[in-house]
Design a protein around this motif. Structure first.
Motif, PDB file in Angstrom:
ATOM      1  N   GLY A   6       0.820  -1.210   0.000  1.00  0.00           N
ATOM      2  CA  GLY A   6       0.000   0.000   0.000  1.00  0.00           C
ATOM      3  C   GLY A   6       0.851   1.256   0.000  1.00  0.00           C
ATOM      4  O   GLY A   6       0.561   2.224  -0.716  1.00  0.00           O
ATOM      5  N   VAL A   7       1.925   1.222   0.826  1.00  0.00           N
ATOM      6  CA  VAL A   7       2.828   2.388   0.872  1.00  0.00           C
ATOM      7  C   VAL A   7       3.496   2.598  -0.487  1.00  0.00           C
ATOM      8  O   VAL A   7       3.628   3.735  -0.973  1.00  0.00           O
ATOM      9  N   GLU A   8       3.909   1.498  -1.127  1.00  0.00           N
ATOM     10  CA  GLU A   8       4.541   1.607  -2.445  1.00  0.00           C
ATOM     11  C   GLU A   8       3.577   2.182  -3.475  1.00  0.00           C
ATOM     12  O   GLU A   8       3.962   2.994  -4.322  1.00  0.00           O
ATOM     13  N   CYS A   9       2.314   1.755  -3.415  1.00  0.00           N
ATOM     14  CA  CYS A   9       1.315   2.261  -4.366  1.00  0.00           C
ATOM     15  C   CYS A   9       1.084   3.758  -4.168  1.00  0.00           C
ATOM     16  O   CYS A   9       1.003   4.522  -5.137  1.00  0.00           O
ATOM     17  N   VAL A  10       0.977   4.159  -2.875  1.00  0.00           N
ATOM     18  CA  VAL A  10       0.778   5.581  -2.599  1.00  0.00           C
ATOM     19  C   VAL A  10       1.966   6.394  -3.078  1.00  0.00           C
ATOM     20  O   VAL A  10       1.820   7.461  -3.693  1.00  0.00           O
ATOM     21  N   LEU A  11       3.187   5.880  -2.815  1.00  0.00           N
ATOM     22  CA  LEU A  11       4.395   6.574  -3.250  1.00  0.00           C
ATOM     23  C   LEU A  11       4.473   6.646  -4.774  1.00  0.00           C
ATOM     24  O   LEU A  11       4.831   7.687  -5.350  1.00  0.00           O
ATOM     25  N   LEU A  12       4.113   5.568  -5.444  1.00  0.00           N
ATOM     26  CA  LEU A  12       4.136   5.543  -6.902  1.00  0.00           C
ATOM     27  C   LEU A  12       3.134   6.527  -7.484  1.00  0.00           C
ATOM     28  O   LEU A  12       3.437   7.258  -8.434  1.00  0.00           O
ATOM     29  N   LEU A  13       1.922   6.573  -6.888  1.00  0.00           N
ATOM     30  CA  LEU A  13       0.899   7.512  -7.367  1.00  0.00           C
ATOM     31  C   LEU A  13       1.342   8.959  -7.155  1.00  0.00           C
ATOM     32  O   LEU A  13       1.148   9.818  -8.012  1.00  0.00           O
ATOM     33  N   GLY A  14       1.962   9.200  -5.973  1.00  0.00           N
ATOM     34  CA  GLY A  14       2.422  10.566  -5.687  1.00  0.00           C
ATOM     35  C   GLY A  14       3.512  11.013  -6.652  1.00  0.00           C
ATOM     36  O   GLY A  14       3.478  12.129  -7.176  1.00  0.00           O
ATOM     37  N   CYS A  15       4.471  10.117  -6.903  1.00  0.00           N
ATOM     38  CA  CYS A  15       5.550  10.460  -7.843  1.00  0.00           C
ATOM     39  C   CYS A  15       5.009  10.629  -9.260  1.00  0.00           C
ATOM     40  O   CYS A  15       5.448  11.523 -10.002  1.00  0.00           O
ATOM     41  N   SER A  16       4.050   9.786  -9.637  1.00  0.00           N
ATOM     42  CA  SER A  16       3.469   9.898 -10.979  1.00  0.00           C
ATOM     43  C   SER A  16       2.712  11.214 -11.128  1.00  0.00           C
ATOM     44  O   SER A  16       2.796  11.873 -12.178  1.00  0.00           O
ATOM     45  N   ARG A  17       1.980  11.606 -10.072  1.00  0.00           N
ATOM     46  CA  ARG A  17       1.248  12.865 -10.131  1.00  0.00           C
ATOM     47  C   ARG A  17       2.205  14.043 -10.241  1.00  0.00           C
ATOM     48  O   ARG A  17       1.987  14.983 -11.013  1.00  0.00           O
ATOM     49  N   TRP A  18       3.290  14.003  -9.455  1.00  0.00           N
ATOM     50  CA  TRP A  18       4.281  15.079  -9.518  1.00  0.00           C
ATOM     51  C   TRP A  18       4.923  15.142 -10.898  1.00  0.00           C
ATOM     52  O   TRP A  18       5.055  16.229 -11.477  1.00  0.00           O
ATOM     53  N   ALA A  19       5.307  13.961 -11.441  1.00  0.00           N
ATOM     54  CA  ALA A  19       5.945  13.930 -12.765  1.00  0.00           C
ATOM     55  C   ALA A  19       5.000  14.449 -13.840  1.00  0.00           C
ATOM     56  O   ALA A  19       5.409  15.194 -14.740  1.00  0.00           O
ATOM     57  N   TRP A  20       3.707  14.093 -13.742  1.00  0.00           N
ATOM     58  CA  TRP A  20       2.730  14.561 -14.732  1.00  0.00           C
ATOM     59  C   TRP A  20       2.573  16.079 -14.654  1.00  0.00           C
ATOM     60  O   TRP A  20       2.568  16.767 -15.678  1.00  0.00           O
ATOM     61  N   ARG A  21       2.461  16.601 -13.442  1.00  0.00           N
ATOM     62  CA  ARG A  21       2.283  18.044 -13.292  1.00  0.00           C
ATOM     63  C   ARG A  21       3.510  18.815 -13.763  1.00  0.00           C
ATOM     64  O   ARG A  21       3.389  19.879 -14.377  1.00  0.00           O
ATOM     65  N   ARG A  22       4.704  18.305 -13.486  1.00  0.00           N
ATOM     66  CA  ARG A  22       5.915  18.993 -13.897  1.00  0.00           C
ATOM     67  C   ARG A  22       6.130  18.905 -15.399  1.00  0.00           C
ATOM     68  O   ARG A  22       6.523  19.883 -16.034  1.00  0.00           O
TER      69      ARG A  22
END
Length: 481
Positions: A6-22
């Motif tokens: 679950g922690v890995e999924c949350v971290l992956l989603l957060g990094c993906s969201r940041w990468a998409w926004r940037r």
């Protein structure tokens, strides 16, 4: 196991969201809420770009690399040209040009030369919070260069302005490294206008092209009425708060540096950035030339947006392949010329449309009056007058609003009004006195060697008992000895 997944999924989603926004953040987002600039206020920009390009030419009568349409200047009006051999590494090369057609005295300063060690020395002569000036912080090396230039050329500029009848505007322009020098020169001259013959503040102007971050936020807003910064789309330099010396020290790995700066700034809160008085910003009023749009190929007819932003002042690095090319003076000149032509064309079409509307209203009015006469009615209705197209706020009102917003956001050392230095007030009062012709007006006392701008910079401060630099108006009055 499930918890770690679950922690890995949350971290992956957060990094993906940041990468998409940037990755989807484009340069036009910085100014999407700004109003469009009028052709009149943007008209000088292509012209001053050509003047900066002229500094690179060894012989203006036989130019080697002229822009489209040529430089469009009179070589006989170039009053002085200074090269690296003449400056001895104290400043970039520059020229002084008197435009008698437009009544302007222009001092144009070129940008960074990657092959010159002296330019790197200017950039490296700085540390965070090293140089305090006028209630804020500035780049130490660029301020030293500005002071040296004024020590060399202030007497000549004063003499030219007086010989031309005190009617010409005095304009300082610069690109990249030269933009920071030109901006700080303007700040010095504004505070000591008496040393240039008492030139009014309204006749002083600075155009900083691809501006370097050279002054703290309170100073950038305070002098927005005289300093105008021009940014082309995704230009990296106005957006990164990394010290200039670190940027150009890493010029050969610039994409890596920009990515790391982008990653670092993501985790710095906006409030913390605004509260840091040592953080440097691009100076003055901002003009943003926008020519590309998200997920669209090619360049579109450019438009120019303008504002005096306080928060959100080009704080985000744009991960774009054009981040470095948009910094070039050649591209800025081309796109500024296109933007001006498009703006003038749009304005012409608008006036033509208004003319058609007015003709139609006149016809409609005559037709309506004829019907009223036929019906013998006593009531005659006149259509309202066409209102002249104006900006919602004047430039002066925008400046006052920006100063007020800086105070409301608790920007360190921000002021709500711009106070004139005592020397400038005294000179304006002296100039306002009637002169009977019997005795000439008194000139400010100057030494035989002219104005020493190093001493004038020191006079803006007073050291407290602890040795800290303070503005004189902030220090407690002391007894005269």
């Amino acid at each position: 196991m499930s918890l770690s997944c679950g922690v890995e999924c949350v971290l992956l989603l957060g990094c993906s969201r940041w990468a998409w926004r940037r990755c989807t953040y484009v340069g036009s987002n910085d100014s999407e809420t700004w109003p469009l600039a009028t052709p009149d206020e943007f008209e000088p920009v292509p012209r001053v770009c050509r003047l900066i390009l002229a500094v690179y030419e060894p012989d203006l009568r036989n130019p080697q690399f002229p822009p489209d349409g040529g430089y469009r200047l009179n070589p006989d009006w170039v009053l002085k040209r200074v090269t690296y051999e003449d400056t001895l590494g104290r400043s970039p090369p520059y020229l002084i040009y008197a435009d008698h057609d437009r009544k302007e005295i222009v001092m144009a300063i070129r940008g960074l030369n990657l092959a010159k060690e002296s330019d790197y020395k200017l950039l490296l002569d700085n540390r965070l919070g090293m140089q305090m000036f006028d209630g804020g912080y500035v780049h130490h090396g660029l301020l030293k260069s500005a002071v040296w230039l004024l020590n060399m050329e202030s007497e000549m500029l004063k003499r030219i302005w007086e010989e031309t009848g005190r009617e010409y505007q005095m304009i300082f322009v610069g690109h990249s490294l030269g933009s920071g020098v030109a901006a700080l020169m303007t700040v010095l001259v504004v505070n000591h206008r008496d040393r240039l013959g008492g030139i009014p503040r309204s006749k002083l102007r600075c155009y900083a092209l691809a501006p370097a971050r050279c002054m703290s936020l309170n100073l950038a807003v305070k002098y927005a009425d005289v300093i105008h910064s021009i940014v082309l789309q995704d230009d990296f330099l106005p957006r990164t708060a990394t010290p200039l010396e670190d940027i150009f020290k890493s010029i050969f790995c610039l994409p890596c540096l920009l990515f790391l700066v982008c990653l670092r700034d993501t985790f710095i809160p906006e409030g913390r950035k605004l509260k840091d008085p040592r953080r440097l910003y691009a100076p003055g009023r901002m003009y943003h030339i926008v020519e590309r749009k998200f997920c669209r190929c090619g360049r579109f007819p450019p438009e120019v947006r303008t504002a005096i932003p306080v928060d959100g002042r080009f704080e985000h690095i744009v991960l774009s392949c054009n981040a470095t090319s948009d910094h070039g003076i050649i591209w800025i000149e081309k796109e500024a010329e296109k933007a001006l032509e498009a703006s003038v064309l749009c304005l012409g079409l608008t006036f033509k449309l208004l003319s058609c509307i007015m003709d139609y209203q006149q016809w409609l009015t005559c037709w309506f009056l004829q019907i009223m006469r036929e019906n013998k009615s006593e009531t005659i209705t006149v259509p309202p007058k066409i209102q002249r197209l104006e900006r919602l706020q004047t430039i002066e009102d925008e400046h006052k609003d920006a100063l007020g917003r800086a105070v409301s956001l608790n920007i360190p050392h921000a002021v709500s009004t711009v106070e004139e230095p005592t020397e400038n007030k005294e000179m304006e009062a002296e100039a306002a006195k009637p002169n009977n012709g019997d005795s000439p007006k008194a000139e400010p006392e100057l030494s035989s060697r002219g104005t020493n701008w190093d001493e004038l910079v020191e006079k803006l401060f007073k050291r407290s008992e602890s040795g800290k630099l303070m503005l004189k108006k902030e220090s407690k009055p002391t007894q005269t000895q």
